[in-house]
Design a protein around this motif. Structure first.
Motif, PDB file in Angstrom:
ATOM      1  N   TYR A 107     -63.461 -98.459  56.349  1.00  0.00           N
ATOM      2  CA  TYR A 107     -62.207 -99.179  56.082  1.00  0.00           C
ATOM      3  C   TYR A 107     -61.086 -98.214  55.724  1.00  0.00           C
ATOM      4  O   TYR A 107     -59.930 -98.418  56.101  1.00  0.00           O
ATOM      5  CB  TYR A 107     -62.405-100.167  54.927  1.00  0.00           C
ATOM      6  CG  TYR A 107     -62.667-101.596  55.335  1.00  0.00           C
ATOM      7  CD1 TYR A 107     -61.780-102.610  55.017  1.00  0.00           C
ATOM      8  CD2 TYR A 107     -63.813-101.943  56.033  1.00  0.00           C
ATOM      9  CE1 TYR A 107     -62.027-103.922  55.352  1.00  0.00           C
ATOM     10  CE2 TYR A 107     -64.071-103.254  56.387  1.00  0.00           C
ATOM     11  CZ  TYR A 107     -63.176-104.249  56.048  1.00  0.00           C
ATOM     12  OH  TYR A 107     -63.419-105.544  56.404  1.00  0.00           O
ATOM     13  N   LEU A 111     -57.630 -98.385  57.599  1.00  0.00           N
ATOM     14  CA  LEU A 111     -56.423 -98.741  56.848  1.00  0.00           C
ATOM     15  C   LEU A 111     -55.437 -97.580  56.791  1.00  0.00           C
ATOM     16  O   LEU A 111     -54.220 -97.778  56.826  1.00  0.00           O
ATOM     17  CB  LEU A 111     -56.802 -99.178  55.428  1.00  0.00           C
ATOM     18  CG  LEU A 111     -57.598-100.483  55.327  1.00  0.00           C
ATOM     19  CD1 LEU A 111     -57.986-100.744  53.878  1.00  0.00           C
ATOM     20  CD2 LEU A 111     -56.812-101.646  55.884  1.00  0.00           C
ATOM     21  N   PRO A 124     -53.036-105.037  53.425  1.00  0.00           N
ATOM     22  CA  PRO A 124     -53.598-104.870  54.770  1.00  0.00           C
ATOM     23  C   PRO A 124     -53.762-106.214  55.470  1.00  0.00           C
ATOM     24  O   PRO A 124     -54.076-107.226  54.823  1.00  0.00           O
ATOM     25  CB  PRO A 124     -54.957-104.216  54.516  1.00  0.00           C
ATOM     26  CG  PRO A 124     -54.853-103.619  53.169  1.00  0.00           C
ATOM     27  CD  PRO A 124     -53.918-104.486  52.389  1.00  0.00           C
ATOM     28  N   TYR A 208     -55.278 -93.827  49.082  1.00  0.00           N
ATOM     29  CA  TYR A 208     -56.530 -93.976  49.810  1.00  0.00           C
ATOM     30  C   TYR A 208     -57.592 -93.001  49.309  1.00  0.00           C
ATOM     31  O   TYR A 208     -58.758 -93.376  49.111  1.00  0.00           O
ATOM     32  CB  TYR A 208     -56.301 -93.774  51.305  1.00  0.00           C
ATOM     33  CG  TYR A 208     -55.561 -94.907  51.970  1.00  0.00           C
ATOM     34  CD1 TYR A 208     -56.047 -96.208  51.915  1.00  0.00           C
ATOM     35  CD2 TYR A 208     -54.373 -94.682  52.654  1.00  0.00           C
ATOM     36  CE1 TYR A 208     -55.374 -97.255  52.515  1.00  0.00           C
ATOM     37  CE2 TYR A 208     -53.689 -95.722  53.268  1.00  0.00           C
ATOM     38  CZ  TYR A 208     -54.191 -97.011  53.195  1.00  0.00           C
ATOM     39  OH  TYR A 208     -53.512 -98.040  53.794  1.00  0.00           O
ATOM     40  N   ALA A 401     -62.502-103.168  51.436  1.00  0.00           N
ATOM     41  CA  ALA A 401     -61.048-103.090  51.620  1.00  0.00           C
ATOM     42  C   ALA A 401     -60.333-102.535  50.403  1.00  0.00           C
ATOM     43  O   ALA A 401     -59.117-102.341  50.438  1.00  0.00           O
ATOM     44  CB  ALA A 401     -60.490-104.473  51.952  1.00  0.00           C
TER      45      ALA A 401
END
Length: 431
Positions: A107, A111, A124, A208, A401
């Protein structure tokens, strides 16, 4: 206890000079499995050729792959949690951690390509990121109680439906009723708590890289704790014979195929849960990239909402429900929907896998199985509707996520299951 949950006694090891039985029904079972697989492939090909049918074809394909992996690896949140609590076996939970780690990494790549800067106000697309508050904790705990009573989560009941489980049909019926009950109680809960609950997405606050490192650190710490409880390796069985481990994992009579046969390894013996977990993580990433997050309750919830409206049981207005991310419960007008095909592919592929392995064992339900299925399913449905998804959607897809709601729902779910199992075993109501 319902199917596949109670610890199964190990079959006695075969003497070294014992002859191995031949399964005379194998050709017929394999033919049935191949027919189902061929039908699924033909249906996906036909859908792909229709205008706008590419997404439907992919949903059916991913559902079939997901069902095959679930059945082969016995990937079930409650079963693995119960194995750890009751027998002390951590291998199943390590498989769940493997699925989460693989999915989080996948993910993050997806993303990062779609939204290079996560610090803005946007979330997202379609990701299962929900509000975090007391109602989510309650929903997770109730869902966990439903797992303990019925014997599985919703996703596992679907794949066990393909195995012929006598409990699964009643648990899924109870799930639909639980969704209807959830619609009836949604508005008060929304107005009191959900409307003001924050929607927290970790990459927005940590980036991230920070979110990935934090999540993997938590999973790694949990894995280290579990690895300390691994049982000692079993002795290797002589060539041509099935070991106790093979027999206990596959729940099958001895096969004429040697354990080293590729067919036997893939289609008969249960996979290690860690292997199933890695496959689930990879499938979750690919499904999100091409179709949407994994989830098994959108179709159930949507059809339940449609039925409740038809019978006049639906509130005139469901406050704010359709504004949240998660397994949407919008009324279904189309006959074929992406999530409906995903669920259908899951059940049919698990049936094909069970046939090939000799694990399709339909049986008439007992009154206890009916009662536990309906009551547990009712709690599963209420928890899934109120928590905006189940163990696959809110927990699995949510954590992958970067949603805080996934972690909170998961903790409440495992706590609710553990508490219900503890009470049920002491009251001699659960095994």
């Amino acid at each position: 206890m319902s199917d596949g949950v109670a610890a199964r006694p190990l079959a006695p090891p075969a003497p070294s000079n014992a002859s191995v039985r031949t399964d005379g029904g194998a050709p017929l079972r394999v033919a049935g499995a191949l027919a189902i697989a061929g039908g699924l492939a033909l249906a996906a090909h036909t859908l792909a050729g229709e205008p706008g049918g590419g997404r439907l074809a992919l949903s059916l394909t991913f559902g079939a792959l997901f069902g095959f992996v679930l059945q082969r690896s016995r990937f079930c949140f409650y079963c693995q949690w119960r194995d750890l609590l009751v027998t002390g076996d951590p291998r199943g939970m390590l498989g769940i951690l493997a699925a989460l780690a693989a999915g989080i990494a996948g993910y993050t790549v997806v993303l990062g390509a779609w939204m290079p800067d996560p610090s803005g106000a946007r979330l997202p697309p379609d990701a299962h990121i929900g509000p975090v508050g007391p109602v989510l904790v309650l929903a997770g705990a109730v869902f966990g109680a439903g797992m303990a009573i019925s014997g599985s989560c919703i996703g596992a009941h679907l794949y066990r439906l393909g195995e012929g489980s006598p409990t699964a049909p009643f648990a899924l019926l109870g799930t639909g009723l639980g969704f209807a009950l959830g619609f009836a109680t949604w508005n008060p809960l929304y107005l009191v708590s959900v409307s003001e609950a924050p929607v927290l997405w970790l990459p927005r606050h940590l980036g991230y890289a920070g979110s990935l490192v934090a999540a993997l650190a938590v999973l790694g710490a949990l894995a280290l704790l579990l690895l300390r409880r691994l049982p000692a390796p079993e002795a290797v069985a002589p060539p041509g014979h099935l070991s106790q481990s093979h027999l206990s994992q596959s729940h099958l009579p001895q096969s004429h195929l040697p354990p080293t046969s590729p067919w036997h390894a893939v289609f008969v013996v249960r996979w290690p849960v860690w292997l199933g977990g890695l496959a689930v993580g990879a499938l979750a990433t690919l499904a999100y990239l091409r179709v949407g997050p994994l989830g098994v309750t959108a179709e159930i919830g949507g059809r339940s909402r449609q039925a409740a409206g038809a019978f006049g049981l639906l509130p005139e207005r469901l406050e704010g429900l359709d504004t949240f991310r998660g397994c949407a419960t919008a009324v279904r007008d189309a006959v074929l929907t992406p999530n409906g095909l995903f669920v259908g592919g899951l059940v049919l592929a698990s049936l094909a896998a069970a046939l090939a392995a000799g694990q399709f064992r339909p049986a008439l339900p007992t009154p206890g199985q009916i009662g536990r299925g309906l009551i547990g399913g009712l709690l599963l449905g209420w928890g899934a509707m109120t928590g905006l998804g189940c163990s696959v959607g809110t927990l699995l897809s949510g954590i992958m996520a970067g949603a805080v709601s996934g972690w909170v729902f998961g903790l409440a779910l495992f706590a609710g299951a553990a508490g219900t199992l503890w009470v049920g075993r002491r009251a001699r109501l659960l095994a």
